[in-house]
Enzyme design. Structure first.
Site, PDB file in Angstrom:
ATOM      1  N   SER A   9       0.851  -1.195   0.000  1.00  0.00           N
ATOM      2  CA  SER A   9       0.000   0.000   0.000  1.00  0.00           C
ATOM      3  C   SER A   9       0.883   1.240   0.000  1.00  0.00           C
ATOM      4  O   SER A   9       1.650   1.464   0.947  1.00  0.00           O
ATOM      5  CB  SER A   9      -0.888   0.016   1.237  1.00  0.00           C
ATOM      6  OG  SER A   9      -1.416   1.317   1.396  1.00  0.00           O
ATOM      7  N   HIS A  34      -1.448  -1.239  -4.196  1.00  0.00           N
ATOM      8  CA  HIS A  34      -2.690  -0.914  -3.493  1.00  0.00           C
ATOM      9  C   HIS A  34      -2.738   0.596  -3.247  1.00  0.00           C
ATOM     10  O   HIS A  34      -1.847   1.171  -2.621  1.00  0.00           O
ATOM     11  CB  HIS A  34      -2.721  -1.677  -2.164  1.00  0.00           C
ATOM     12  CG  HIS A  34      -4.004  -1.544  -1.403  1.00  0.00           C
ATOM     13  ND1 HIS A  34      -5.133  -2.278  -1.713  1.00  0.00           N
ATOM     14  CD2 HIS A  34      -4.341  -0.766  -0.341  1.00  0.00           C
ATOM     15  CE1 HIS A  34      -6.107  -1.965  -0.869  1.00  0.00           C
ATOM     16  NE2 HIS A  34      -5.655  -1.036  -0.030  1.00  0.00           N
ATOM     17  N   ASP A  36      -4.816   3.648  -1.651  1.00  0.00           N
ATOM     18  CA  ASP A  36      -5.845   3.979  -0.656  1.00  0.00           C
ATOM     19  C   ASP A  36      -6.374   5.389  -0.890  1.00  0.00           C
ATOM     20  O   ASP A  36      -5.671   6.365  -0.651  1.00  0.00           O
ATOM     21  CB  ASP A  36      -5.260   3.858   0.754  1.00  0.00           C
ATOM     22  CG  ASP A  36      -5.073   2.417   1.163  1.00  0.00           C
ATOM     23  OD1 ASP A  36      -6.064   1.664   1.122  1.00  0.00           O
ATOM     24  OD2 ASP A  36      -3.937   2.044   1.502  1.00  0.00           O
ATOM     25  N   MET A  38      -8.894   8.233   0.149  1.00  0.00           N
ATOM     26  CA  MET A  38      -9.695   8.657   1.326  1.00  0.00           C
ATOM     27  C   MET A  38     -10.202  10.079   1.119  1.00  0.00           C
ATOM     28  O   MET A  38      -9.469  10.930   0.632  1.00  0.00           O
ATOM     29  CB  MET A  38      -8.829   8.608   2.581  1.00  0.00           C
ATOM     30  CG  MET A  38      -8.168   7.260   2.818  1.00  0.00           C
ATOM     31  SD  MET A  38      -7.353   7.228   4.410  1.00  0.00           S
ATOM     32  CE  MET A  38      -6.414   5.700   4.265  1.00  0.00           C
ATOM     33  N   HIS A  67      -8.620   1.156  -3.568  1.00  0.00           N
ATOM     34  CA  HIS A  67      -9.500   0.936  -2.415  1.00  0.00           C
ATOM     35  C   HIS A  67     -10.108   2.291  -2.061  1.00  0.00           C
ATOM     36  O   HIS A  67      -9.438   3.150  -1.504  1.00  0.00           O
ATOM     37  CB  HIS A  67      -8.647   0.357  -1.275  1.00  0.00           C
ATOM     38  CG  HIS A  67      -9.341   0.273   0.044  1.00  0.00           C
ATOM     39  ND1 HIS A  67      -8.673   0.056   1.231  1.00  0.00           N
ATOM     40  CD2 HIS A  67     -10.659   0.370   0.372  1.00  0.00           C
ATOM     41  CE1 HIS A  67      -9.539   0.036   2.233  1.00  0.00           C
ATOM     42  NE2 HIS A  67     -10.747   0.229   1.739  1.00  0.00           N
ATOM     43  N   MET A  69     -12.205   4.743  -0.052  1.00  0.00           N
ATOM     44  CA  MET A  69     -12.815   5.029   1.251  1.00  0.00           C
ATOM     45  C   MET A  69     -13.459   6.398   1.127  1.00  0.00           C
ATOM     46  O   MET A  69     -13.011   7.384   1.706  1.00  0.00           O
ATOM     47  CB  MET A  69     -11.734   4.993   2.344  1.00  0.00           C
ATOM     48  CG  MET A  69     -11.250   3.586   2.654  1.00  0.00           C
ATOM     49  SD  MET A  69      -9.614   3.539   3.421  1.00  0.00           S
ATOM     50  CE  MET A  69      -8.585   3.454   1.953  1.00  0.00           C
ATOM     51  N   MET A 138     -11.274  -5.857   5.887  1.00  0.00           N
ATOM     52  CA  MET A 138     -10.393  -4.964   6.649  1.00  0.00           C
ATOM     53  C   MET A 138     -10.070  -5.613   7.992  1.00  0.00           C
ATOM     54  O   MET A 138     -10.966  -6.026   8.735  1.00  0.00           O
ATOM     55  CB  MET A 138     -11.081  -3.614   6.904  1.00  0.00           C
ATOM     56  CG  MET A 138     -11.304  -2.758   5.674  1.00  0.00           C
ATOM     57  SD  MET A 138      -9.825  -2.413   4.700  1.00  0.00           S
ATOM     58  CE  MET A 138      -8.787  -1.562   5.897  1.00  0.00           C
ATOM     59  N   GLY A 143      -8.764   3.893   7.337  1.00  0.00           N
ATOM     60  CA  GLY A 143      -8.471   5.298   7.594  1.00  0.00           C
ATOM     61  C   GLY A 143      -6.992   5.613   7.752  1.00  0.00           C
ATOM     62  O   GLY A 143      -6.550   6.670   7.329  1.00  0.00           O
ATOM     63  N   PHE A 144      -6.257   4.686   8.350  1.00  0.00           N
ATOM     64  CA  PHE A 144      -4.850   4.979   8.616  1.00  0.00           C
ATOM     65  C   PHE A 144      -3.988   3.725   8.450  1.00  0.00           C
ATOM     66  O   PHE A 144      -4.455   2.617   8.729  1.00  0.00           O
ATOM     67  CB  PHE A 144      -4.675   5.508  10.050  1.00  0.00           C
ATOM     68  CG  PHE A 144      -5.419   6.788  10.281  1.00  0.00           C
ATOM     69  CD1 PHE A 144      -4.830   8.017   9.984  1.00  0.00           C
ATOM     70  CD2 PHE A 144      -6.724   6.770  10.754  1.00  0.00           C
ATOM     71  CE1 PHE A 144      -5.531   9.207  10.169  1.00  0.00           C
ATOM     72  CE2 PHE A 144      -7.433   7.953  10.942  1.00  0.00           C
ATOM     73  CZ  PHE A 144      -6.836   9.177  10.649  1.00  0.00           C
ATOM     74  N   ASP A 176      -6.532  -6.550   4.463  1.00  0.00           N
ATOM     75  CA  ASP A 176      -5.878  -5.239   4.509  1.00  0.00           C
ATOM     76  C   ASP A 176      -5.899  -4.690   5.932  1.00  0.00           C
ATOM     77  O   ASP A 176      -6.966  -4.514   6.520  1.00  0.00           O
ATOM     78  CB  ASP A 176      -6.658  -4.306   3.551  1.00  0.00           C
ATOM     79  CG  ASP A 176      -6.085  -2.899   3.450  1.00  0.00           C
ATOM     80  OD1 ASP A 176      -5.012  -2.642   4.020  1.00  0.00           O
ATOM     81  OD2 ASP A 176      -6.726  -2.074   2.776  1.00  0.00           O
ATOM     82  N   GLY A 177      -4.720  -4.407   6.449  1.00  0.00           N
ATOM     83  CA  GLY A 177      -4.605  -3.751   7.740  1.00  0.00           C
ATOM     84  C   GLY A 177      -3.765  -4.542   8.734  1.00  0.00           C
ATOM     85  O   GLY A 177      -4.162  -5.625   9.155  1.00  0.00           O
ATOM     86  N   GLY A 178      -2.600  -4.004   9.053  1.00  0.00           N
ATOM     87  CA  GLY A 178      -1.745  -4.650  10.049  1.00  0.00           C
ATOM     88  C   GLY A 178      -1.143  -5.961   9.586  1.00  0.00           C
ATOM     89  O   GLY A 178      -0.810  -6.815  10.404  1.00  0.00           O
ATOM     90  N   GLY A 198       1.204  -2.078   4.113  1.00  0.00           N
ATOM     91  CA  GLY A 198       1.754  -0.736   3.981  1.00  0.00           C
ATOM     92  C   GLY A 198       3.025  -0.589   4.785  1.00  0.00           C
ATOM     93  O   GLY A 198       4.136  -0.699   4.254  1.00  0.00           O
TER      94      GLY A 198
HETATM   95  C1  DX5 Z   1      -6.134   1.571   5.849  1.00  0.00           C
HETATM   96  C2  DX5 Z   1      -5.752   1.184   4.449  1.00  0.00           C
HETATM   97  C3  DX5 Z   1      -4.679   0.215   4.346  1.00  0.00           C
HETATM   98  C4  DX5 Z   1      -3.356   0.649   4.930  1.00  0.00           C
HETATM   99  C5  DX5 Z   1      -2.653  -0.564   5.430  1.00  0.00           C
HETATM  100  O1  DX5 Z   1      -7.281   2.349   5.787  1.00  0.00           O
HETATM  101  O2  DX5 Z   1      -6.871   0.638   3.771  1.00  0.00           O
HETATM  102  O3  DX5 Z   1      -4.490  -0.205   2.999  1.00  0.00           O
HETATM  103  O4  DX5 Z   1      -2.536   1.295   4.013  1.00  0.00           O
HETATM  104  O5  DX5 Z   1      -1.533  -0.148   6.103  1.00  0.00           O
HETATM  105  P1  DX5 Z   1      -0.786  -1.125   7.121  1.00  0.00           P
HETATM  106  O6  DX5 Z   1      -0.342  -2.309   6.346  1.00  0.00           O
HETATM  107  O7  DX5 Z   1       0.339  -0.265   7.609  1.00  0.00           O
HETATM  108  O8  DX5 Z   1      -1.779  -1.478   8.195  1.00  0.00           O
HETATM  109 ZN    ZN Z   2      -6.501  -0.235   1.760  1.00  0.00          ZN
END
Ligand code: DX5
Ligand code: ZN
Length: 218
Positions: A9, A34, A36, A38, A67, A69, A138, A143-144, A176-178, A198
């Site tokens: 990401s 990827h 993101d 927002m 993606h 958002m 997710m 968001g972050f 996606d996420g962590g 990311g």
């Molecule tokens: C969060 C995004 C993710 C984010 C993942 O809203 O959708 O794609 O970039 O970042 P990491 O891998 O650092 O959690």
């Molecule tokens: Zn994402």
């Protein structure tokens, strides 16, 4: 076992040097970029829109996974397709016309998908199993970047895999996420085929090795 694809990401990349970021993703062995998007309304953060996708398209031949958002994605999905997206996904709870938005993406010859935040049930996806090409689960609240993986996502992935297997058509399962090399095996075993990462990739000393570990987790 299905091949695992890694989608770094660029949310975690240097925003002053995005062209180089997508070039790096390919050199490091990433499969998909990827993106993101927002809007500061659906999520409390702002990133970039169609012009960035269009600009990055020139610098990579990797698929661009957008993606969204954003609220009312139906107003913008076609422009993301025109900008060069290969996948466009959005949150069904952000849309007043989920099927209409999915149909607009398909009509452009682009893969479409839906995204579920951790508190949104799989039942929200069921009416669209005939049309979606991808389901994005997710494992943090959208968001972050850099948030902690929510462990309950494993069970949700397993349930999602069962639901998708019963759909009678190919639907990719993305997480996606962590995500990092540490939990790649767990999410892949639970059914995830595309792993978004990311921070794990972009803050790594050796991103190539991290991506390799995520792909060859066995
Ligand atoms: C969060 C995004 C993710 C984010 C993942 O809203 O959708 O794609 O970039 O970042 P990491 O891998 O650092 O959690
Ligand atoms: Zn994402």
């Amino acid at each position: 076992m299905n091949k695992i694809l890694v989608a770094p990401s660029i949310l975690s990349a240097d925003f002053g040097n995005m062209a180089q970021a997508v070039i790096n993703v390919k050199e490091w062995g990433g499969d998909i970029v990827h993106c993101d998007v927002m809007d500061g309304v659906f999520v409390p953060n702002l990133t970039f829109g169609m012009p960035m996708v269009q600009a990055l398209r020139k610098y990579t031949d990797l698929p661009l996974d957008c993606h969204l958002m954003i609220i009312e994605p139906e107003k913008y999905v076609e422009r993301f397709c025109d900008a060069g997206a290969d996948y466009v996904t959005f949150h069904p709870d952000a849309s007043k016309d989920v099927r209409g938005a999915l149909e607009k993406i398909k009509a452009k010859g682009v893969k479409c998908g839906l995204v579920l935040n951790p508190d949104k049930p799989l039942s929200m996806i069921e009416p669209y199993l005939d049309i979606i090409d991808m389901l994005l689960i997710m494992s943090v609240y959208a968001g972050f970047g850099g948030q902690k993986f929510i462990e309950e996502s494993i069970k949700k992935l397993e349930d999602a895999k069962k639901m998708l297997d019963g759909a009678g058509r190919e639907i990719l399962l993305e997480i996606d996420g962590g995500i990092s090399e540490k939990n790649a095996k767990a999410v892949a075993d639970a059914g995830a085929q595309i792993l978004v990462a990311g921070n794990a990739v972009f803050t790594a000393e050796n991103p190539e090795s991290i991506i390799k570990q995520m792909k060859n987790y066995t």
